[in-house]
Motif scaffolding. Structure first.
Motif, PDB file in Angstrom:
ATOM      1  N   ALA A  83     -15.418  -8.580  29.776  1.00 25.26           N
ATOM      2  CA  ALA A  83     -15.484  -8.277  28.342  1.00 25.26           C
ATOM      3  C   ALA A  83     -14.569  -7.112  27.989  1.00 25.26           C
ATOM      4  N   ALA A  84     -14.543  -6.101  28.846  1.00 25.34           N
ATOM      5  CA  ALA A  84     -13.696  -4.930  28.591  1.00 25.34           C
ATOM      6  C   ALA A  84     -12.219  -5.304  28.626  1.00 25.34           C
ATOM      7  N   LEU A  85     -11.834  -6.132  29.586  1.00 21.99           N
ATOM      8  CA  LEU A  85     -10.429  -6.558  29.675  1.00 21.99           C
ATOM      9  C   LEU A  85     -10.032  -7.384  28.456  1.00 21.99           C
ATOM     10  N   ALA A  86     -10.925  -8.266  28.010  1.00 22.65           N
ATOM     11  CA  ALA A  86     -10.636  -9.089  26.835  1.00 22.65           C
ATOM     12  C   ALA A  86     -10.410  -8.222  25.603  1.00 22.65           C
ATOM     13  N   LEU A  87     -11.267  -7.225  25.409  1.00 22.03           N
ATOM     14  CA  LEU A  87     -11.136  -6.346  24.250  1.00 22.03           C
ATOM     15  C   LEU A  87      -9.862  -5.513  24.337  1.00 22.03           C
ATOM     16  N   ALA A  88      -9.597  -4.967  25.514  1.00 22.36           N
ATOM     17  CA  ALA A  88      -8.394  -4.149  25.683  1.00 22.36           C
ATOM     18  C   ALA A  88      -7.129  -4.959  25.428  1.00 22.36           C
ATOM     19  N   MET A  89      -7.067  -6.177  25.960  1.00 21.30           N
ATOM     20  CA  MET A  89      -5.879  -7.016  25.773  1.00 21.30           C
ATOM     21  C   MET A  89      -5.717  -7.417  24.316  1.00 21.30           C
ATOM     22  N   GLY A 104       1.673 -18.527  14.902  1.00 25.03           N
ATOM     23  CA  GLY A 104       1.037 -19.821  15.133  1.00 25.03           C
ATOM     24  C   GLY A 104      -0.347 -19.727  15.735  1.00 25.03           C
ATOM     25  N   TYR A 105      -0.650 -18.599  16.401  1.00 25.78           N
ATOM     26  CA  TYR A 105      -1.969 -18.463  17.038  1.00 25.78           C
ATOM     27  C   TYR A 105      -3.091 -18.432  16.009  1.00 25.78           C
ATOM     28  N   GLU A 106      -2.760 -18.084  14.763  1.00 25.40           N
ATOM     29  CA  GLU A 106      -3.789 -17.991  13.727  1.00 25.40           C
ATOM     30  C   GLU A 106      -4.443 -19.340  13.456  1.00 25.40           C
ATOM     31  N   SER A 107      -3.650 -20.411  13.543  1.00 25.78           N
ATOM     32  CA  SER A 107      -4.224 -21.744  13.331  1.00 25.78           C
ATOM     33  C   SER A 107      -5.218 -22.097  14.420  1.00 25.78           C
ATOM     34  N   ALA A 158      -2.050 -18.525  36.778  1.00 29.39           N
ATOM     35  CA  ALA A 158      -2.239 -17.688  35.598  1.00 29.39           C
ATOM     36  C   ALA A 158      -1.174 -17.991  34.546  1.00 29.39           C
ATOM     37  N   LEU A 159       0.059 -18.241  35.011  1.00 35.28           N
ATOM     38  CA  LEU A 159       1.140 -18.615  34.089  1.00 35.28           C
ATOM     39  C   LEU A 159       0.839 -19.945  33.411  1.00 35.28           C
ATOM     40  N   VAL A 160       0.365 -20.902  34.186  1.00 36.78           N
ATOM     41  CA  VAL A 160      -0.011 -22.209  33.627  1.00 36.78           C
ATOM     42  C   VAL A 160      -1.142 -22.047  32.618  1.00 36.78           C
ATOM     43  N   PHE A 161      -2.121 -21.209  32.958  1.00 32.80           N
ATOM     44  CA  PHE A 161      -3.251 -20.961  32.056  1.00 32.80           C
ATOM     45  C   PHE A 161      -2.776 -20.385  30.727  1.00 32.80           C
ATOM     46  N   GLY A 162      -1.785 -19.491  30.798  1.00 35.45           N
ATOM     47  CA  GLY A 162      -1.238 -18.926  29.578  1.00 35.45           C
ATOM     48  C   GLY A 162      -0.500 -19.959  28.756  1.00 35.45           C
ATOM     49  N   LEU A 163       0.402 -20.714  29.381  1.00 35.78           N
ATOM     50  CA  LEU A 163       1.194 -21.717  28.674  1.00 35.78           C
ATOM     51  C   LEU A 163       0.315 -22.836  28.116  1.00 35.78           C
ATOM     52  N   TYR A 164      -0.807 -23.081  28.779  1.00 34.71           N
ATOM     53  CA  TYR A 164      -1.726 -24.146  28.364  1.00 34.71           C
ATOM     54  C   TYR A 164      -2.281 -23.906  26.962  1.00 34.71           C
ATOM     55  N   HIS A 165      -2.243 -22.654  26.503  1.00 30.50           N
ATOM     56  CA  HIS A 165      -2.772 -22.324  25.174  1.00 30.50           C
ATOM     57  C   HIS A 165      -1.768 -22.586  24.060  1.00 30.50           C
ATOM     58  N   VAL A 168       2.557 -18.213  21.904  1.00 28.22           N
ATOM     59  CA  VAL A 168       3.007 -17.056  22.669  1.00 28.22           C
ATOM     60  C   VAL A 168       1.947 -15.966  22.752  1.00 28.22           C
ATOM     61  N   VAL A 169       1.292 -15.676  21.637  1.00 28.81           N
ATOM     62  CA  VAL A 169       0.315 -14.589  21.606  1.00 28.81           C
ATOM     63  C   VAL A 169      -0.838 -14.867  22.573  1.00 28.81           C
ATOM     64  N   GLN A 170      -1.416 -16.045  22.467  1.00 29.50           N
ATOM     65  CA  GLN A 170      -2.523 -16.394  23.372  1.00 29.50           C
ATOM     66  C   GLN A 170      -2.040 -16.598  24.803  1.00 29.50           C
ATOM     67  N   ALA A 171      -0.773 -16.978  24.977  1.00 28.57           N
ATOM     68  CA  ALA A 171      -0.229 -17.160  26.324  1.00 28.57           C
ATOM     69  C   ALA A 171      -0.204 -15.835  27.076  1.00 28.57           C
ATOM     70  N   VAL A 172       0.232 -14.769  26.406  1.00 29.93           N
ATOM     71  CA  VAL A 172       0.260 -13.443  27.041  1.00 29.93           C
ATOM     72  C   VAL A 172      -1.163 -12.989  27.372  1.00 29.93           C
ATOM     73  N   TYR A 173      -2.060 -13.142  26.415  1.00 30.86           N
ATOM     74  CA  TYR A 173      -3.465 -12.765  26.604  1.00 30.86           C
ATOM     75  C   TYR A 173      -4.092 -13.565  27.761  1.00 30.86           C
ATOM     76  N   ALA A 174      -3.897 -14.879  27.735  1.00 30.74           N
ATOM     77  CA  ALA A 174      -4.512 -15.745  28.745  1.00 30.74           C
ATOM     78  C   ALA A 174      -3.891 -15.535  30.124  1.00 30.74           C
ATOM     79  N   PHE A 175      -2.612 -15.184  30.185  1.00 30.99           N
ATOM     80  CA  PHE A 175      -1.970 -14.921  31.478  1.00 30.99           C
ATOM     81  C   PHE A 175      -2.637 -13.746  32.181  1.00 30.99           C
ATOM     82  N   VAL A 176      -2.836 -12.648  31.452  1.00 31.05           N
ATOM     83  CA  VAL A 176      -3.453 -11.454  32.048  1.00 31.05           C
ATOM     84  C   VAL A 176      -4.893 -11.743  32.457  1.00 31.05           C
TER      85      VAL A 176
END
Length: 275
Positions: A83-89, A104-107, A158-165, A168-176
């Motif tokens: 939870a802490a990592l999610a909030l920080a990211m 585009g992440y807003e949609s 982790a890279l695949v998990f990011g791109l799967y979203h 770009v915004v969610q990709a960076v978040y999901a990668f970490v």
């Protein structure tokens, strides 16, 4: 090489096809356009499919079973640290120009938060997490690990998990977060560990999204910086605690399964050679 890449990535198409199929049927038959409901139904359809794939791949790829129960303190650490990592990211990405450059992440957020709280919890907080953990960590990561070793597989999955979203915004978040989730999976040799971490991160963000008090705190520069720094510290100390408890857990494992001690030694030697 191409065959290996295809073998790792094609399972992700199952969930995407299920989402498209459920959406088409829902619109044509029921006349519904509730995207979050379609995501939930697709997840429920795919979970047993991915579970069977995961169990089969797990048996093929693992020689030593680390049958150690996750301690209560470790469970708390997984929840709080995720939870802490999610909030920080979320806060850190908000400081960058990425949300403005790639809106585009807003949609995607609109789809997730279009339903009521119950739908958000069921889809984004529980079943969406389970299907993503089974598919990405359970299937994709296991296959990558078998082909290219643990370290490479952790980074690539982790890279695949990011791109799967798909933005770009969610990709960076999901990668970490994906790096941390796959670390949890390896640390506890359990997909439940990464599932719990994923659920904790998503549920925490879902709950905060409806909190007007928390939004007021984040609109203040002092509050924003304080919350972000505290989140990073909580993540660091929780992660450090989980790393330090590894030895005691593995002593417990050896005591329960003494006949596998030699296999465990060989596994460590293999890891040292990879490093």
């Amino acid at each position: 090489m191409l065959i290996k890449i295809w073998n790792c990535l094609w399972p992700l198409a199952i969930y995407m096809i299920a989402q498209s199929g459920v959406t088409v049927i829902g619109v044509l038959v029921a006349g519904s356009e509730s995207a979050i409901v379609f995501l939930l139904i697709a997840a429920l359809i795919c979970i047993p499919i991915y579970y069977r794939m995961y169990k089969k791949d797990y048996e093929l790829s693992v020689t030593v079973k680390h049958n150690v129960t996750i301690a209560n303190m470790d469970l708390i650490c997984i929840v709080v640290t995720s939870a802490a990592l999610a909030l920080a990211m979320n806060n850190i990405i908000g400081l960058t120009p990425l949300p403005r450059l790639f809106p585009g992440y807003e949609s995607t957020n609109e789809v997730i938060f279009e339903g009521g709280v119950i739908l958000q919890i069921l889809t984004a907080g529980i079943f969406g997490c389970i299907v993503e953990e089974l598919s990405v960590r359970g299937v994709v990561y296991q296959r990558m690990k078998r082909y290219w070793g643990k370290k490479n597989a952790m980074l690539l999955s982790a890279l695949v998990f990011g791109l799967y979203h798909l933005n770009v915004v969610q990709a960076v978040y999901a990668f970490v977060l994906g790096l941390f989730f796959v670390w949890l999976y390896e640390r506890y040799d359990s997909l439940w560990a990464s599932c719990i971490g994923h659920m904790a991160a998503n549920l925490f963000i879902v709950m905060l999204s409806g909190s007007s008090v928390f939004e007021k705190v984040l609109t203040s520069l002092v509050g924003f910086c304080l919350v972000t720094c505290i989140s990073l510290l909580v993540f660091y100390y929780g992660w450090n605690y989980m790393k330090q408890t590894k030895i005691s857990n593995e002593i417990q494992f050896v005591e329960k399964e003494p006949d596998t001690l030699q296999q465990l030694r060989e596994e460590y030697r293999e890891q040292e050679r990879e490093e």
